[in-house]
Design an enzyme around this catalytic site. Structure first.
Site, PDB file in Angstrom:
ATOM      1  N   THR A   4       5.613  -0.368  12.688  1.00  0.00           N
ATOM      2  CA  THR A   4       5.773  -0.666  14.871  1.00  0.00           C
ATOM      3  C   THR A   4       6.143  -2.149  14.311  1.00  0.00           C
ATOM      4  O   THR A   4       4.752  -3.004  14.888  1.00  0.00           O
ATOM      5  CB  THR A   4       4.917  -0.184  15.190  1.00  0.00           C
ATOM      6  OG1 THR A   4       3.440  -0.552  15.040  1.00  0.00           O
ATOM      7  CG2 THR A   4       4.244   0.684  15.843  1.00  0.00           C
ATOM      8  N   GLU A  47      -4.231  -3.007  -2.670  1.00  0.00           N
ATOM      9  CA  GLU A  47      -3.960  -4.179  -1.992  1.00  0.00           C
ATOM     10  C   GLU A  47      -5.510  -4.948  -2.213  1.00  0.00           C
ATOM     11  O   GLU A  47      -4.763  -6.753  -1.977  1.00  0.00           O
ATOM     12  CB  GLU A  47      -3.669  -4.265  -0.864  1.00  0.00           C
ATOM     13  CG  GLU A  47      -2.135  -3.313  -0.750  1.00  0.00           C
ATOM     14  CD  GLU A  47      -1.852  -3.291   0.939  1.00  0.00           C
ATOM     15  OE1 GLU A  47      -0.874  -3.240   1.018  1.00  0.00           O
ATOM     16  OE2 GLU A  47      -3.150  -3.875   1.900  1.00  0.00           O
ATOM     17  N   ASP A 105      -1.855  -2.544  14.656  1.00  0.00           N
ATOM     18  CA  ASP A 105      -1.895  -0.782  13.859  1.00  0.00           C
ATOM     19  C   ASP A 105      -1.172  -0.902  12.266  1.00  0.00           C
ATOM     20  O   ASP A 105      -0.902  -1.275  12.187  1.00  0.00           O
ATOM     21  CB  ASP A 105      -1.131  -0.523  15.337  1.00  0.00           C
ATOM     22  CG  ASP A 105       0.155  -0.437  14.921  1.00  0.00           C
ATOM     23  OD1 ASP A 105       0.808  -1.625  14.557  1.00  0.00           O
ATOM     24  OD2 ASP A 105       1.246   0.110  15.149  1.00  0.00           O
ATOM     25  N   GLU A 135      -0.292  -1.249   7.758  1.00  0.00           N
ATOM     26  CA  GLU A 135       0.313  -2.242   8.200  1.00  0.00           C
ATOM     27  C   GLU A 135       1.355  -3.095   7.886  1.00  0.00           C
ATOM     28  O   GLU A 135       1.879  -3.603   9.540  1.00  0.00           O
ATOM     29  CB  GLU A 135      -1.305  -2.945   8.669  1.00  0.00           C
ATOM     30  CG  GLU A 135      -1.193  -3.608   7.028  1.00  0.00           C
ATOM     31  CD  GLU A 135      -1.882  -2.984   5.904  1.00  0.00           C
ATOM     32  OE1 GLU A 135      -2.121  -1.664   5.842  1.00  0.00           O
ATOM     33  OE2 GLU A 135      -1.477  -3.595   5.312  1.00  0.00           O
ATOM     34  N   HIS A 185       0.726   9.130  -6.512  1.00  0.00           N
ATOM     35  CA  HIS A 185       1.225  11.106  -6.980  1.00  0.00           C
ATOM     36  C   HIS A 185       1.711  11.048  -7.443  1.00  0.00           C
ATOM     37  O   HIS A 185       2.028  11.986  -8.051  1.00  0.00           O
ATOM     38  CB  HIS A 185       2.265  10.743  -5.289  1.00  0.00           C
ATOM     39  CG  HIS A 185       1.799  10.595  -3.564  1.00  0.00           C
ATOM     40  ND1 HIS A 185       0.905  11.713  -3.651  1.00  0.00           N
ATOM     41  CD2 HIS A 185       2.140  10.702  -2.895  1.00  0.00           C
ATOM     42  CE1 HIS A 185      -0.035  12.155  -2.215  1.00  0.00           C
ATOM     43  NE2 HIS A 185       1.819  10.917  -2.307  1.00  0.00           N
ATOM     44  N   ASP A 243       2.498  21.380   8.317  1.00  0.00           N
ATOM     45  CA  ASP A 243       2.711  19.583   7.270  1.00  0.00           C
ATOM     46  C   ASP A 243       1.050  20.169   6.025  1.00  0.00           C
ATOM     47  O   ASP A 243       0.726  19.291   5.455  1.00  0.00           O
ATOM     48  CB  ASP A 243       1.799  17.996   8.008  1.00  0.00           C
ATOM     49  CG  ASP A 243       1.060  16.804   6.879  1.00  0.00           C
ATOM     50  OD1 ASP A 243       1.779  17.131   6.396  1.00  0.00           O
ATOM     51  OD2 ASP A 243       0.291  16.534   7.183  1.00  0.00           O
ATOM     52  N   GLU A 273      -4.012  13.563  -0.248  1.00  0.00           N
ATOM     53  CA  GLU A 273      -3.086  12.340  -0.422  1.00  0.00           C
ATOM     54  C   GLU A 273      -4.542  11.128   0.098  1.00  0.00           C
ATOM     55  O   GLU A 273      -4.114   9.955   0.376  1.00  0.00           O
ATOM     56  CB  GLU A 273      -3.129  12.812   1.441  1.00  0.00           C
ATOM     57  CG  GLU A 273      -1.555  13.378   1.712  1.00  0.00           C
ATOM     58  CD  GLU A 273      -0.117  12.374   1.696  1.00  0.00           C
ATOM     59  OE1 GLU A 273      -0.788  10.815   2.162  1.00  0.00           O
ATOM     60  OE2 GLU A 273       0.561  12.868   0.839  1.00  0.00           O
ATOM     61  N   ASP A 325       1.044  -0.703  -0.176  1.00  0.00           N
ATOM     62  CA  ASP A 325      -0.321   0.172   0.049  1.00  0.00           C
ATOM     63  C   ASP A 325       0.462   0.829  -0.355  1.00  0.00           C
ATOM     64  O   ASP A 325       0.448   2.383  -0.967  1.00  0.00           O
ATOM     65  CB  ASP A 325      -0.658   0.246   1.639  1.00  0.00           C
ATOM     66  CG  ASP A 325      -0.912  -0.681   2.559  1.00  0.00           C
ATOM     67  OD1 ASP A 325       0.658  -0.273   2.530  1.00  0.00           O
ATOM     68  OD2 ASP A 325      -0.898  -0.639   3.418  1.00  0.00           O
ATOM     69  N   HIS A 337       0.493   3.845  -3.099  1.00  0.00           N
ATOM     70  CA  HIS A 337       0.311   5.480  -2.547  1.00  0.00           C
ATOM     71  C   HIS A 337       1.384   6.022  -2.957  1.00  0.00           C
ATOM     72  O   HIS A 337       0.907   7.177  -3.665  1.00  0.00           O
ATOM     73  CB  HIS A 337       0.852   5.159  -1.419  1.00  0.00           C
ATOM     74  CG  HIS A 337       0.326   6.572   0.066  1.00  0.00           C
ATOM     75  ND1 HIS A 337      -1.232   7.177   0.426  1.00  0.00           N
ATOM     76  CD2 HIS A 337       1.082   8.055  -0.136  1.00  0.00           C
ATOM     77  CE1 HIS A 337      -0.773   8.227   1.172  1.00  0.00           C
ATOM     78  NE2 HIS A 337       0.553   8.664   0.657  1.00  0.00           N
ATOM     79  N   GLU A 338       2.384   6.142  -3.014  1.00  0.00           N
ATOM     80  CA  GLU A 338       3.243   6.325  -3.482  1.00  0.00           C
ATOM     81  C   GLU A 338       3.198   6.837  -5.147  1.00  0.00           C
ATOM     82  O   GLU A 338       3.383   8.064  -5.514  1.00  0.00           O
ATOM     83  CB  GLU A 338       5.288   6.807  -3.544  1.00  0.00           C
ATOM     84  CG  GLU A 338       5.644   6.387  -1.662  1.00  0.00           C
ATOM     85  CD  GLU A 338       5.262   6.999  -0.869  1.00  0.00           C
ATOM     86  OE1 GLU A 338       5.251   8.757  -1.780  1.00  0.00           O
ATOM     87  OE2 GLU A 338       5.017   7.841   0.282  1.00  0.00           O
ATOM     88  N   ASP A 385      -7.463  -5.370   3.651  1.00  0.00           N
ATOM     89  CA  ASP A 385      -7.912  -4.554   5.083  1.00  0.00           C
ATOM     90  C   ASP A 385      -8.069  -2.900   4.515  1.00  0.00           C
ATOM     91  O   ASP A 385      -7.319  -2.447   3.623  1.00  0.00           O
ATOM     92  CB  ASP A 385      -6.643  -4.628   5.896  1.00  0.00           C
ATOM     93  CG  ASP A 385      -4.963  -4.234   5.197  1.00  0.00           C
ATOM     94  OD1 ASP A 385      -5.087  -2.596   4.716  1.00  0.00           O
ATOM     95  OD2 ASP A 385      -4.298  -4.889   4.906  1.00  0.00           O
ATOM     96  N   TYR A 392      -0.400  20.124  -3.562  1.00  0.00           N
ATOM     97  CA  TYR A 392      -0.437  19.627  -2.095  1.00  0.00           C
ATOM     98  C   TYR A 392      -0.185  20.393  -1.091  1.00  0.00           C
ATOM     99  O   TYR A 392       0.946  20.814  -0.445  1.00  0.00           O
ATOM    100  CB  TYR A 392       1.311  18.982  -1.798  1.00  0.00           C
ATOM    101  CG  TYR A 392       1.393  17.715  -1.148  1.00  0.00           C
ATOM    102  CD1 TYR A 392       0.481  16.954  -1.683  1.00  0.00           C
ATOM    103  CD2 TYR A 392       2.032  17.390  -0.489  1.00  0.00           C
ATOM    104  CE1 TYR A 392       0.494  15.659  -0.933  1.00  0.00           C
ATOM    105  CE2 TYR A 392       2.390  16.602   0.302  1.00  0.00           C
ATOM    106  CZ  TYR A 392       2.081  15.601   0.144  1.00  0.00           C
ATOM    107  OH  TYR A 392       2.112  14.193   1.003  1.00  0.00           O
ATOM    108  N   HIS A 438      -2.068  15.107   5.463  1.00  0.00           N
ATOM    109  CA  HIS A 438      -1.727  13.934   6.329  1.00  0.00           C
ATOM    110  C   HIS A 438      -2.961  13.164   7.310  1.00  0.00           C
ATOM    111  O   HIS A 438      -2.921  13.059   7.899  1.00  0.00           O
ATOM    112  CB  HIS A 438      -0.786  13.920   6.415  1.00  0.00           C
ATOM    113  CG  HIS A 438       0.718  12.965   5.629  1.00  0.00           C
ATOM    114  ND1 HIS A 438       1.468  14.069   5.325  1.00  0.00           N
ATOM    115  CD2 HIS A 438       1.035  12.296   5.052  1.00  0.00           C
ATOM    116  CE1 HIS A 438       2.074  13.729   4.372  1.00  0.00           C
ATOM    117  NE2 HIS A 438       1.796  12.755   4.599  1.00  0.00           N
TER     118      HIS A 438
HETATM  119 CA   LIG Z   1       2.622  -2.623  13.480  1.00  0.00          CA
HETATM  120 CA   LIG Z   2      -3.225  -1.597   3.894  1.00  0.00          CA
HETATM  121 ZN   LIG Z   3       1.305  10.837   0.343  1.00  0.00          ZN
END
Ligand SMILES: [Ca+2]
Ligand SMILES: [Ca+2]
Ligand SMILES: [Zn+2]
Length: 339
Positions: free
Chosen positions: A227, A209, A233, A223, A178, A259, A198, A170, A174-175, A218, A189, A264
């Site tokens: 982390t 995905e 998360d 995801e 853009h 930002d 965004e 994803d 996403h990139e 999802d 932007y 975002h």
């Molecule tokens: Ca995580």
């Molecule tokens: Ca995803």
């Molecule tokens: Zn972006």
């Protein structure tokens, strides 16, 4: 040059890309390259088959991350922990590529190319076979990814907030989106058009995905890379933006100079509308509506209200005036407070 990022950056600076192109003089240019197949382990440890090219010189044979099998050449470079782009084309003396961040950047760029070709008959970022370039190992411990206006950059993450960002399909969708946006609506932007920019990138992150990783579908962004020590998360949740502190209704629109005007953050509002539309009519109709709106109707200054009109017009073109699909667009935007 304005870089479109995956994540907010500290401050509001724009990076001016050095006029130095980073192109390495190809010392093998007297020798033809031919398509080859290789493999390598990705960021999450899975093995992927890779399209490479093979060059043989008096110094020997090398296999490079140049995919010659699609309508646009896909090339993956390393910035070597610096900030030059594109940097050095990644190569190996064997068909095994021992660079997980590069393996995923290369493989997933191919998946995203295939998505745009299969769904919309679009040939690459500009619709005309533009070479798709990615640079991995951008800077050190860098927790971000971006579209620079000419190519993608991916940090390796810091191992705590994220692993290498190219490990998320994803993120790559996403990139690249853009880039598509730059050649189509070219949404400014900043403020609402920036948040919409965004949101379009997040939406196609979800759609790609669904196309390529359907069994683990999802509504989350990032995801797979976010982390590594915390399960379940993500960076953002398109179905419930408030879960990560982003607004899901105009009543909670964040007025800020950070930002680029909260691009975002306020993306949560059109993201929630995208979730409502898509869960109502299905991904395969929603993605057609979104693509048509992005490529036929949205312009640099399109705000949330205009986005509603663009999406409704695209749905009208595709499914008819008064269709359930048009109603789904209107109802979704009404429920997030955009009229
Ligand atoms: Ca995580
Ligand atoms: Ca995803
Ligand atoms: Zn972006």
């Amino acid at each position: 040059m304005q870089i479109n990022y995956l994540l907010p950056t500290p401050g509001n600076w724009s990076i001016f890309i050095n006029a130095y192109t980073g192109e390495i003089v190809n010392k093998y240019n007297k020798f033809a390259n031919v398509a080859a197949i290789g493999s390598g382990k990705g960021v999450l440890g899975d093995t992927k088959t890779l399209n490479l090219d093979k060059v043989t010189t008096t110094k020997g044979t090398s296999y490079r991350l140049n995919d010659l099998t699609r309508g646009a050449v896909i090339s993956t470079y390393t910035s070597n922990y610096g900030t030059r782009t594109p940097g050095t084309l990644i190569s190996s003396t064997t068909t095994t590529i021992n660079d997980p961040a590069a393996v995923d950047a290369h493989y997933y760029a191919g998946v995203v190319y295939d998505y745009y070709k299969a769904k919309f008959n679009r040939n690459s970022i500009n619709g005309a076979g533009l070479a798709i370039k990615s640079s991995v190992h951008y800077s050190r411990n860098y927790v971000n990814a971006g579209w620079t206006g000419t190519q993608m950059i991916y940090g390796d993450g810091d191992g705590v907030n994220s692993v290498a960002l190219s490990g998320g399909l994803d993120v790559i969708a996403h990139e690249i989106t853009h880039g598509v946006d730059q050649y189509e609506a070219d949404l400014v932007y900043q403020n609402q058009s920036g948040a919409l920019n965004e949101s379009m990138s997040d939406a196609f992150g979800v759609f790609v995905e669904y196309y390529a990783q359907n069994s683990k579908f999802d509504w989350l962004m990032g995801e797979d890379i976010w982390t590594p020590k915390v399960a379940n998360d993500a960076l953002r949740d398109i179905s419930d933006p408030t879960k990560y502190g982003d607004p899901a209704h105009m009543n909670n629109y964040v007025n800020t100079t950070q930002d680029n005007g909260g691009v975002h953050t306020n993306s949560g509002i059109p993201n929630k509308a995208c979730y409502l539309i898509t869960s109502n009519i299905g991904v395969e109709k929603a993605e057609q509506i979104y693509y048509r709106a992005l490529t036929q109707y949205m312009t640099a200054s399109t705000n949330f209200s205009a986005a509603r009109a663009c999406l409704a017009q695209a749905a009208t073109d595709l499914y008819g005036a008064g269709s359930a699909e048009v109603t789904a667009v209107h109802n979704a935007f009404s429920s997030v407070g955009v009229n």
